[in-house]
Design an enzyme around this catalytic site. Structure first.
Site, PDB file in Angstrom:
ATOM      1  N   SER A 128       5.169   5.864   1.995  1.00 11.52           N
ATOM      2  CA  SER A 128       6.114   5.189   2.881  1.00 11.52           C
ATOM      3  C   SER A 128       6.056   5.767   4.281  1.00 11.52           C
ATOM      4  CB  SER A 128       7.548   5.312   2.365  1.00 11.52           C
ATOM      5  OG  SER A 128       8.431   4.729   3.305  1.00 11.52           O
ATOM      6  N   LYS A 183       8.686   4.456  -5.368  1.00 15.34           N
ATOM      7  CA  LYS A 183       8.407   3.814  -4.075  1.00 15.34           C
ATOM      8  C   LYS A 183       9.068   2.438  -4.004  1.00 15.34           C
ATOM      9  CE  LYS A 183       6.595   2.754  -0.057  1.00 15.34           C
ATOM     10  NZ  LYS A 183       6.202   1.412   0.095  1.00 15.34           N
ATOM     11  N   HIS A 186      12.685   2.917  -3.463  1.00 12.90           N
ATOM     12  CA  HIS A 186      12.832   3.294  -2.052  1.00 12.90           C
ATOM     13  C   HIS A 186      12.914   2.041  -1.186  1.00 12.90           C
ATOM     14  CE1 HIS A 186      10.933   3.623   1.902  1.00 12.90           C
ATOM     15  NE2 HIS A 186      11.424   4.844   1.997  1.00 12.90           N
ATOM     16  N   ASN A 187      12.013   1.106  -1.424  1.00  8.20           N
ATOM     17  CA  ASN A 187      12.007  -0.114  -0.619  1.00  8.20           C
ATOM     18  C   ASN A 187      13.252  -0.960  -0.877  1.00  8.20           C
ATOM     19  OD1 ASN A 187       9.460   0.902  -0.033  1.00  8.20           O
ATOM     20  ND2 ASN A 187       8.530  -1.119   0.062  1.00  8.20           N
ATOM     21  N   GLU A 190      15.905   0.530   1.015  1.00  9.68           N
ATOM     22  CA  GLU A 190      15.648   0.203   2.425  1.00  9.68           C
ATOM     23  C   GLU A 190      16.198  -1.194   2.760  1.00  9.68           C
ATOM     24  OE1 GLU A 190      11.445   0.742   3.571  1.00  9.68           O
ATOM     25  OE2 GLU A 190      11.548  -1.273   4.429  1.00  9.68           O
TER      26      GLU A 190
HETATM   27  P1  NBP Z   1      -3.823  -4.779   3.799  1.00 12.05           P
HETATM   28  O1  NBP Z   1      -2.796  -4.812   2.762  1.00 12.05           O
HETATM   29  O2  NBP Z   1      -3.792  -5.792   4.879  1.00 12.05           O
HETATM   30  O3  NBP Z   1      -5.263  -4.851   3.095  1.00 12.05           O
HETATM   31  C1  NBP Z   1      -6.460  -4.905   3.850  1.00 12.05           C
HETATM   32  C2  NBP Z   1      -7.518  -4.053   3.211  1.00 12.05           C
HETATM   33  O4  NBP Z   1      -7.792  -4.489   1.868  1.00 12.05           O
HETATM   34  C3  NBP Z   1      -8.827  -4.153   3.959  1.00 12.05           C
HETATM   35  O5  NBP Z   1      -9.437  -2.889   3.940  1.00 12.05           O
HETATM   36  C4  NBP Z   1      -9.612  -5.166   3.125  1.00 12.05           C
HETATM   37  O6  NBP Z   1     -10.987  -5.058   3.266  1.00 12.05           O
HETATM   38  C5  NBP Z   1      -9.195  -4.731   1.752  1.00 12.05           C
HETATM   39  N1  NBP Z   1      -9.513  -5.697   0.692  1.00 12.05           N
HETATM   40  C6  NBP Z   1      -8.961  -6.917   0.426  1.00 12.05           C
HETATM   41 BR1  NBP Z   1      -7.701  -7.718   1.433  1.00 12.05          BR
HETATM   42  N2  NBP Z   1      -9.486  -7.506  -0.642  1.00 12.05           N
HETATM   43  C7  NBP Z   1     -10.425  -6.661  -1.103  1.00 12.05           C
HETATM   44  C8  NBP Z   1     -11.317  -6.696  -2.194  1.00 12.05           C
HETATM   45  N3  NBP Z   1     -11.340  -7.719  -3.048  1.00 12.05           N
HETATM   46  N4  NBP Z   1     -12.156  -5.654  -2.361  1.00 12.05           N
HETATM   47  C9  NBP Z   1     -12.148  -4.620  -1.516  1.00 12.05           C
HETATM   48  N5  NBP Z   1     -11.307  -4.516  -0.464  1.00 12.05           N
HETATM   49  C10 NBP Z   1     -10.447  -5.517  -0.257  1.00 12.05           C
HETATM   50  O7  NBP Z   1      -3.907  -3.327   4.477  1.00 12.05           O
HETATM   51  P2  NBP Z   1      -2.742  -2.328   4.922  1.00 12.05           P
HETATM   52  O8  NBP Z   1      -1.650  -3.014   5.652  1.00 12.05           O
HETATM   53  O9  NBP Z   1      -3.443  -1.186   5.562  1.00 12.05           O
HETATM   54  O10 NBP Z   1      -2.101  -1.840   3.531  1.00 12.05           O
HETATM   55  C11 NBP Z   1      -2.867  -1.164   2.556  1.00 12.05           C
HETATM   56  C12 NBP Z   1      -1.977  -0.908   1.355  1.00 12.05           C
HETATM   57  O11 NBP Z   1      -0.914  -0.041   1.745  1.00 12.05           O
HETATM   58  C13 NBP Z   1      -1.313  -2.157   0.802  1.00 12.05           C
HETATM   59  O12 NBP Z   1      -1.248  -2.077  -0.595  1.00 12.05           O
HETATM   60  C14 NBP Z   1       0.062  -2.112   1.380  1.00 12.05           C
HETATM   61  O13 NBP Z   1       1.018  -2.791   0.575  1.00 12.05           O
HETATM   62  C15 NBP Z   1       0.333  -0.627   1.408  1.00 12.05           C
HETATM   63  N6  NBP Z   1       1.338  -0.191   2.368  1.00 12.05           N
HETATM   64  C16 NBP Z   1       1.388  -0.738   3.599  1.00 12.05           C
HETATM   65  C17 NBP Z   1       2.336  -0.299   4.513  1.00 12.05           C
HETATM   66  C18 NBP Z   1       2.372  -0.887   5.887  1.00 12.05           C
HETATM   67  O14 NBP Z   1       3.301  -0.537   6.637  1.00 12.05           O
HETATM   68  N7  NBP Z   1       1.428  -1.735   6.278  1.00 12.05           N
HETATM   69  C19 NBP Z   1       3.214   0.712   4.164  1.00 12.05           C
HETATM   70  C20 NBP Z   1       3.120   1.284   2.910  1.00 12.05           C
HETATM   71  C21 NBP Z   1       2.177   0.811   2.015  1.00 12.05           C
HETATM   72  P3  NBP Z   1     -11.769  -5.930   4.400  1.00 12.05           P
HETATM   73  O15 NBP Z   1     -11.638  -5.140   5.655  1.00 12.05           O
HETATM   74  O16 NBP Z   1     -13.158  -5.986   3.891  1.00 12.05           O
HETATM   75  O17 NBP Z   1     -11.087  -7.259   4.464  1.00 12.05           O
END
Ligand code: NBP
Length: 477
Positions: A128, A183, A186-187, A190
């Site tokens: 988080s 987690k 937590h959300n 939130e």
């Molecule tokens: P995203 O949730 O937007 O995911 C994008 C990533 O997933 C890219 O690296 C993409 O690769 C990869 N991907 C996908 Br889409 N499909 C795929 C597949 N079939 N095989 C391999 N790679 C694949 O990214 P994020 O916002 O950085 O979040 C990452 C994780 O962290 C998520 O689970 C999210 O819920 C969690 N999270 C996010 C936050 C936040 O604030 N954003 C906070 C806490 C947790 P590509 O580049 O090749 O498309």
């Protein structure tokens, strides 16, 4: 050289987490489905530490020292399974796959079970703090096998946020899906915190008659007291922001339809399954969904409401103090409900979760970080088997002091027609818990009447049924 940790999935979260590891002196292998992202990371941030860029899965796995620690940071759901399927065959017993995405804990339990057969340690890890947290120190909630924490824990402790007392905001939460479960809650909490703050804002605006900039000042004052928290702090920032294009308060030019990604909804769905009343969190989820029903809202604008009766300046100031009390009391209730849900999961899944530790690792890095969490930790430290936060003496005392104002605020809200589902659900929960008798007795009577569902008596052991259709005598069931 080989990497101590690898990160695959280099969108904002993965990229920033990889940089965080590198900045802390670890050699980090980096990989992404689309290699351009990997190259971009190294080009832009390669000077921050030691990265090993891997184009293929094979290269990535080969770059990792054994036992391998491979962090997955991809979109939760099918992408996570796809990545696991790609990498698992390349790994050896003792290696670790760490899923830092927002996985559903049931998926994490399944993945852990499947990978355990191969001797791979699967760690479902809640993270988080958004992108900023991932880079500078998130709150980290790892589950999975305890032994995985022996080698992974020290690294996580380095990159995690630190609480005000210097303690790292990470702990081994519990086995298999426990980290992702915590987690998720937590959300959910939130969501509830944000809803309660939203209601406080609306009351200060519509009942007290304050402008956003004035309300920002009120929140700033609150932030110096017991409500001191990240969410209150950013609320003041958002409320004082003025839209450059129109010169109007920013909050007045944003469409009032809140979105959600699903973890709040999961918290409520699972609570329903576990039979835990998380009414405050549920109201927060419903409030977001109601806000999004534009057509329904448009069709309802003509519905009758009460006549407004504005407060005088001194009344408004006194009212603002009351709202602070109502907000604080409601906050105690939503944390009570959230911790109850974790406690219920602990019993259901046989997870050894330390609730005080959970409060402790939420003190820094994450969205709900707050001075308040110190109080929760103190409550569990004082009594590890605390049945509910509302059984803690300090909270009991604080709510006792707040309750008159809490009720007054809800009376004012009702009189003026300002929706306060979060405050109201919290107070109803509090009143239901402290009630001598609940109408559940009547419910049982009705159930016995129409469905012969039987009931228990207050004065004798056993189950009973009344012959409602006959002479209404009572029989043992
Ligand atoms: P995203 O949730 O937007 O995911 C994008 C990533 O997933 C890219 O690296 C993409 O690769 C990869 N991907 C996908 Br889409 N499909 C795929 C597949 N079939 N095989 C391999 N790679 C694949 O990214 P994020 O916002 O950085 O979040 C990452 C994780 O962290 C998520 O689970 C999210 O819920 C969690 N999270 C996010 C936050 C936040 O604030 N954003 C906070 C806490 C947790 P590509 O580049 O090749 O498309």
């Amino acid at each position: 050289t080989s990497a101590q940790i690898g990160v695959t999935g280099l969108a904002v979260m993965g990229r920033n987490l990889a940089r965080n590891f590198a900045r802390n002196g670890y050699t980090v292998a980096v990989h992404n489905r689309t290699p351009a992202r990997t190259r971009a990371l190294v080009e832009e941030f390669g000077n921050e530490g030691d990265f090993i860029a891997a184009e293929t899965a094979k290269e990535f796995v080969a770059a990792l020292e054994r036992p391998r620690r491979l962090v997955i940071m991809v979109k939760a759901g099918e992408p996570t399974d796809a990545v696991i399927q790609e990498f698992a065959p390349l790994l050896e017993p003792g290696d670790m796959i760490i899923d830092g995405g927002n996985a559903h804990f049931a998926d994490t339990r399944r993945r852990e079970r499947e990978l355990r057969e191969q001797g791979i340690h699967f760690v479902g890890m809640g993270v988080s703090g958004g992108e900023e947290g991932a880079l500078n120190g998130p709150s980290i909630m790892p589950g999975g096998p305890k032994e995985s924490y022996d080698s992974l824990g020290p690294m996580l402790e380095k990159v995690s946020a630190k609480a005000a007392d210097g303690a790292p905001c990470v702990t081994h939460v519990g086995p298999d899906g426990a980290g992702h479960f915590v987690k998720m809650v937590h959300n959910g909490i939130e969501y509830a915190d944000m809803q309660l703050i939203g209601e406080a804002y609306q009351l200060l605006r519509d009942v007290a008659g304050y402008e956003p900039a004035q309300i920002a000042e009120i929140f700033r004052t609150w932030n110096t007291g017991r409500l001191d928290s990240y969410l209150i702090e950013i609320t003041a920032e958002v409320l004082s922001h003025v839209d450059a294009a129109t010169g109007r308060p920013f909050v007045d030019v944003v469409v009032d339809q809140a979105e959600q990604k699903g973890t709040g909804r999961w918290t409520v769905q699972i609570a329903l399954d576990l039979g835990v009343p998380v009414s405050g969190i549920a109201e927060a989820v419903f409030a977001r969904s109601l806000s999004g029903h534009a057509a329904l809202r448009d069709a309802s604008r003509g519905l009758a409401g009460p006549k407004a009766s504005p407060l005088s300046e001194s009344e408004a100031a006194a009212f603002a103090d009351r709202v602070e009390q109502a907000l604080y009391a409601s906050k105690i209730v939503s944390y009570t409900q959230g911790f109850h849900e974790i406690d219920a999961a602990r019993a259901e899944y046989d997870w050894d979760i330390d609730l005080g530790e959970v409060a402790s690792i939420w003190r820094g890095g994450c969205i709900i970080r707050a001075a308040f969490l110190d109080r929760i930790r103190a409550a569990y430290d004082a009594r590890a088997d605390l049945p509910s936060l509302l059984a803690d003496e300090t909270f009991v005392q604080e709510i006792a002091e707040a309750q008159d104002d809490w009720r007054e605020v809800l009376i004012a809200a009702t009189r003026q027609g300002v929706p306060t589902p979060g405050f109201a659900a919290a107070l109803a929960y509090y009143d239901a818990l402290r009630a001598e008798r609940l109408p559940a007795a009547l419910t049982q009577g009705q159930r016995d009447f129409f469905g012969a569902h039987t009931y228990r008596r207050t004065d004798r052991e056993g189950s009973f049924h009344t012959l409602w259709g006959g002479d209404r005598s009572e029989v043992s069931a």
